[in-house]
Design a protein around this motif. Structure first.
Motif, short mmCIF file in Angstrom:
data_model
loop_
_atom_site.label_atom_id
_atom_site.label_comp_id
_atom_site.label_asym_id
_atom_site.label_seq_id
_atom_site.Cartn_x
_atom_site.Cartn_y
_atom_site.Cartn_z
N CYS A 51 0.84 -1.20 0.00
CA CYS A 51 0.00 0.00 0.00
C CYS A 51 0.88 1.25 0.00
O CYS A 51 1.80 1.36 0.81
CB CYS A 51 -0.91 -0.01 1.23
N GLU A 53 0.00 4.10 0.88
CA GLU A 53 -0.39 4.98 1.99
C GLU A 53 0.21 4.54 3.32
O GLU A 53 0.75 5.33 4.06
CB GLU A 53 -1.92 5.01 2.12
N CYS A 54 0.03 3.24 3.65
CA CYS A 54 0.43 2.79 4.98
C CYS A 54 1.55 1.76 4.96
O CYS A 54 2.07 1.39 6.01
CB CYS A 54 -0.78 2.23 5.72
N PHE A 56 1.26 -1.35 4.08
CA PHE A 56 0.75 -2.71 4.29
C PHE A 56 1.08 -3.57 3.09
O PHE A 56 0.89 -3.16 1.95
CB PHE A 56 -0.77 -2.67 4.51
N CYS A 65 -7.59 -1.11 0.82
CA CYS A 65 -6.50 -1.59 1.66
C CYS A 65 -7.07 -2.12 2.98
O CYS A 65 -7.78 -1.39 3.66
CB CYS A 65 -5.52 -0.46 1.92
N CYS A 68 -5.41 0.29 6.10
CA CYS A 68 -5.76 1.69 6.32
C CYS A 68 -7.14 2.06 5.76
O CYS A 68 -7.63 3.15 6.02
CB CYS A 68 -4.69 2.62 5.74
ZN ZN Z 1 -2.99 0.99 3.37
#
Ligand code: ZN
Length: 79
Positions: A51, A53-54, A56, A65, A68
């Motif tokens: 991911c 963003e996070c 993961f 996801c 997040c």
């Molecule tokens: Zn994420």
């Protein structure tokens, strides 16, 4: 210094493509890659992805996801 401007408000830094600029702005999966000199790019994209963003790590792309909860945008087709 040359600066390209695409559309409204999206400025590209030197050496940055429109795709790179967009990638930074939308949550998406970053695919694992493996070096393989038999491929044109020198890398193979694996099903596993991370991911943006996070961070993961998932074994495959999902619409959202699981960590997040962000809706993931598929950047397929513009690679
Ligand atoms: Zn994420």
């Amino acid at each position: 210094m040359e600066k390209k401007v695409i559309g409204k408000g999206i400025r590209l830094n030197k050496g940055e493509s429109a795709l790179d600029a967009m990638k930074k702005r939308v949550p998406h999966w970053i695919h694992d890659t493996k070096k393989d000199e038999h491929y044109i790019n020198g890398v193979v994209y694996l099903p596993g992805c991370t991911c943006s963003e996070c961070g993961f790590h998932s074994s495959r792309e999902k619409d959202v996801c699981p960590h997040c909860g962000k809706s993931m945008h598929s950047l397929k087709g513009i690679y």
